[in-house]
Design a protein around this motif. Structure first.
Motif, PDB file in Angstrom:
ATOM      1  N   THR A   1      -4.950   8.826   3.541  1.00 51.74           N
ATOM      2  CA  THR A   1      -3.911   8.216   4.369  1.00 51.74           C
ATOM      3  C   THR A   1      -3.713   6.737   4.049  1.00 51.74           C
ATOM      4  O   THR A   1      -2.578   6.258   3.928  1.00 51.74           O
ATOM      5  CB  THR A   1      -4.276   8.372   5.861  1.00 51.74           C
ATOM      6  N   ARG A   2      -4.779   5.990   3.890  1.00 51.14           N
ATOM      7  CA  ARG A   2      -4.655   4.548   3.693  1.00 51.14           C
ATOM      8  C   ARG A   2      -4.082   4.196   2.316  1.00 51.14           C
ATOM      9  O   ARG A   2      -3.642   3.078   2.104  1.00 51.14           O
ATOM     10  CB  ARG A   2      -6.022   3.871   3.882  1.00 51.14           C
ATOM     11  N   MET A   3      -4.095   5.162   1.406  1.00 49.47           N
ATOM     12  CA  MET A   3      -3.552   4.904   0.073  1.00 49.47           C
ATOM     13  C   MET A   3      -2.051   5.157   0.004  1.00 49.47           C
ATOM     14  O   MET A   3      -1.411   4.845  -1.007  1.00 49.47           O
ATOM     15  CB  MET A   3      -4.253   5.792  -0.975  1.00 49.47           C
ATOM     16  N   VAL A   4      -1.477   5.736   1.075  1.00 49.18           N
ATOM     17  CA  VAL A   4      -0.091   6.183   1.000  1.00 49.18           C
ATOM     18  C   VAL A   4       0.886   5.049   0.705  1.00 49.18           C
ATOM     19  O   VAL A   4       1.701   5.157  -0.234  1.00 49.18           O
ATOM     20  CB  VAL A   4       0.294   6.930   2.298  1.00 49.18           C
ATOM     21  N   PRO A   5       0.884   3.936   1.475  1.00 49.72           N
ATOM     22  CA  PRO A   5       1.931   2.924   1.225  1.00 49.72           C
ATOM     23  C   PRO A   5       1.933   2.372  -0.199  1.00 49.72           C
ATOM     24  O   PRO A   5       2.977   2.349  -0.852  1.00 49.72           O
ATOM     25  CB  PRO A   5       1.612   1.839   2.262  1.00 49.72           C
ATOM     26  N   PRO A   6       0.769   1.939  -0.740  1.00 49.64           N
ATOM     27  CA  PRO A   6       0.824   1.353  -2.086  1.00 49.64           C
ATOM     28  C   PRO A   6       0.969   2.385  -3.208  1.00 49.64           C
ATOM     29  O   PRO A   6       1.360   2.028  -4.329  1.00 49.64           O
ATOM     30  CB  PRO A   6      -0.511   0.612  -2.200  1.00 49.64           C
TER      31      PRO A   6
END
Length: 627
Positions: A163-168
């Motif tokens: 989930t935390r990798m989604v934006p970049p």
């Protein structure tokens, strides 16, 4: 001694008188045979002319009214196919010899028959070309659709698991799949305005895609390291640009994802390369068919056109009208000889290299395109590769952190550029499904092109098989209804030189067809270079070398030449026949001489023995003549 000589003299006189009588009778019989043989040759020479005269007399016997009625029915048929008839029926055409067609009508019908033959080739060529072009487009559409679905699945995987990798990571994922799809769109990205392969070529396309894959993993490394390896709750924010550059610059030394990037580079690059080879071969083969299609009208000889006229329309010109859907019953052998003769140049030059292309395409599809390492399976497993790469970095987290700190130092952070640490794109659909596999379509495609082997030979054979019964009795022979007695000549330019209807003339070969042969050979070799198959390739190379050395079909030519030579013998089935008895007679005489020599005794008078042997031989010969 005197008495013995007297007896020998009397015996000699008796046998001489008997021999003269026998020779006189033989001479009389031989003269009768010569006169009979000359009469037979004269009859054979004028057979065709008398046959036409006999048919004409038979029609005349029917009466003027009956002949006019038959020709009126034929005239209606001719009008239905846009052929004008004079309606006077007073002038017989020079080719068909029938009252229903004059020379002008025969000329129209000849062009009509030639046009029918050209249309037959056009139809089958256009159909096969359509199969190739349609499959190239459908295959491209399918793999591009698979890439689009794979991209959606990758986004969905990241949104659920990382989930935390989604934006970049969202943009870099999209850029990678855009590159993949661009490399899969062969027809628009790898050909120029003339339909030819662009400057980069297929090989450079593969290397460009491998560079794009590596670039994706290099860009993914800082994101995976920061969000999944080094991230701590008390230390939120983005990595500083300089720190990101340091990580990317030392990607090869740190080896964060193990061997997975290299595996993706190799499998994706090779599978996309194979798909481009496949589509390139289909489109180039279709182009060769298109170029061959444009030559059909130019290659028909006058002899071919004449026999197409005799085959299709001479029955009508002689008053035989087919009613309803029934057609004139053509002799099977005559039909095949005419059709094979008219297509001999195409079949002889193009069939073998075309079959080589078909074999190469079959090998490419079965061993590469539809294999576990083929483009379809590789695309479907891309999101798994990406997940495995991230998991490998997390599993080697402590060792990886030591390498990072030793090379780039402690991470320096900046506030999230997005404003929210958990910012994410809109959720993706969870029910994303793969497109239907093209396996059934590929199987049908392979079956279709496999049937196109020996393309031109198959066209003419199917025409005669489908249109007419496989008989040579009570059928149209080209001149009349009867039995067709000529040999059916096998395909191949060497064999077709002896075609009794349309013999092949090697001097008539054109450079355009030879250029098409070269193009087909290049297509086969380009496929073989990308997807070699030792068994198939070696087998075809041997066959191709044999075909190029002999002009095609040499394995059958010897039999054809022998059979056809026998058909033109003396009428008794003797090709080499007359020579055999002579050789046997000479051999027997020699054996008799040796037997006589070996039977002589040492006490005999040489002169008397010789005279006695000569007399006995003469007596034997004359006695045989007398009897």
């Amino acid at each position: 001694m005197a008495a013995r000589s007297m007896r020998l003299t009397q015996l000699l006189l008796f046998t001489l008188l008997c021999g003269f009588a026998g020779l006189s009778a033989a001479k009389h019989l031989d003269l009768d045979g010569v006169h009979h043989h000359q009469h037979h040759l004269h009859s054979a020479t004028t057979h065709h002319r008398r046959r036409l005269q006999r048919d004409s007399r038979a029609r005349d016997a029917v009466g003027a009214g009956g002949s006019s009625h038959q020709c009126d029915a034929v005239k209606s048929y001719f009008e239905s196919i846009d052929i004008k008839s004079s309606g006077t029926y007073s002038e017989k055409g020079a080719i068909c010899g029938g009252s229903c067609c004059n020379n002008a009508t025969e000329l129209e019908l000849r062009d009509k028959a030639a046009g029918m033959f050209e249309q037959l080739l056009h139809h089958h060529t256009s159909s096969l070309r359509g199969v190739l072009e349609t499959n190239a487009k459908q295959f491209q559409s399918h793999v591009v659709e698979l890439a689009q679905i794979s991209e959606n699945m990758t986004h969905s995987l990241f949104s659920k698991v990382y989930t935390r990798m989604v934006p970049p990571s969202r943009m870099m994922i999209h850029q990678l799949y855009t590159e993949i799809m661009n490399h899969l769109i062969y027809t628009s990205n790898y050909t120029n305005s003339n339909g030819q392969l662009g400057r980069r070529g297929i090989g450079s396309v593969q290397s460009n895609l491998e560079e794009a894959v590596k670039r994706f993993f290099v860009q993914l490394f800082p994101v995976a390291y920061h969000q999944m390896v080094h991230l701590s709750k008390n230390n939120l924010g983005d990595l500083h640009e300089d720190y990101v550059n340091c990580l990317q610059h030392n990607f090869d030394e740190m080896h964060p994802f193990g061997d997975i990037p290299q595996q993706v580079q190799s499998s994706l690059g090779k599978s996309v390369h194979m798909s481009n080879v496949f589509m390139n071969a289909l489109l180039q083969a279709a182009e060769v068919l298109s170029e061959a299609d444009a030559l059909y009208g130019e290659q028909l000889t006058d002899t071919c056109k004449l026999h197409l006229l005799k085959m299709h329309y001479c029955p009508n010109c002689n008053g035989h009208h087919s009613s309803g859907r029934s057609e004139t019953k053509l002799c099977y052998g005559y039909c095949k000889n005419v059709m094979r003769g008219c297509s001999a140049e195409y079949a002889g030059l193009l069939d073998s290299p075309w079959s080589g292309v078909v074999d190469a395409l079959n090998n490419l599809v079965t061993t590469h395109i539809l294999s576990d390492s083929g483009i379809i399976n590789v695309i479907k497993h891309l999101q798994n590769y990406f997940s495995e790469a991230i998991m490998a970095a997390m599993h080697n987290g402590p060792e990886l952190e030591q390498k990072v700190k030793k090379t780039c130092g402690t991470p320096s952070l900046t506030p999230y550029s997005s404003g929210e640490p958990d910012a994410r794109p809109p959720p993706h659909k969870n029910n994303v499904k793969w497109a239907t596999d093209p396996d059934p379509g590929m199987v049908l495609f392979l079956s279709t092109i496999d049937k196109s082997k020996e393309f031109y030979t198959t066209i003419v054979d199917n025409f005669c098989d489908e249109q007419h019964s496989r008989e040579d009795h009570s059928c149209w022979t080209g001149d009349r209804f009867g039995d067709y007695t000529q040999l059916l000549i096998n395909p191949g330019t060497d064999s077709q030189r002896y075609n009794p209807e349309v013999p092949f003339d090697a001097k008539a070969q054109t450079g355009e067809l030879n250029e098409l042969v070269d193009k087909l050979i290049k297509i086969r070799k380009s496929i073989g270079a990308a997807a070699p198959s030792n068994s198939i390739q070696a087998s075809h190379d041997i066959q191709n070398d044999m075909g190029e050395g002999s002009g095609g079909g040499e394995g059958q030519i010897g039999d054809d030449e022998e059979e056809y030579g026998g058909a033109h013998g003396s009428g008794d089935g003797s090709g080499d026949g007359p020579h055999t008895p002579i050789e046997e007679s000479e051999g027997t005489t020699t054996n008799e001489v040796e037997s006589r020599d070996s039977g002589k005794t040492s006490g005999s008078n040489p002169l008397e023995a010789t005279a006695t042997w000569m007399l006995l031989t003469l007596v034997t010969m004359l006695f045989s003549s007398c009897s």
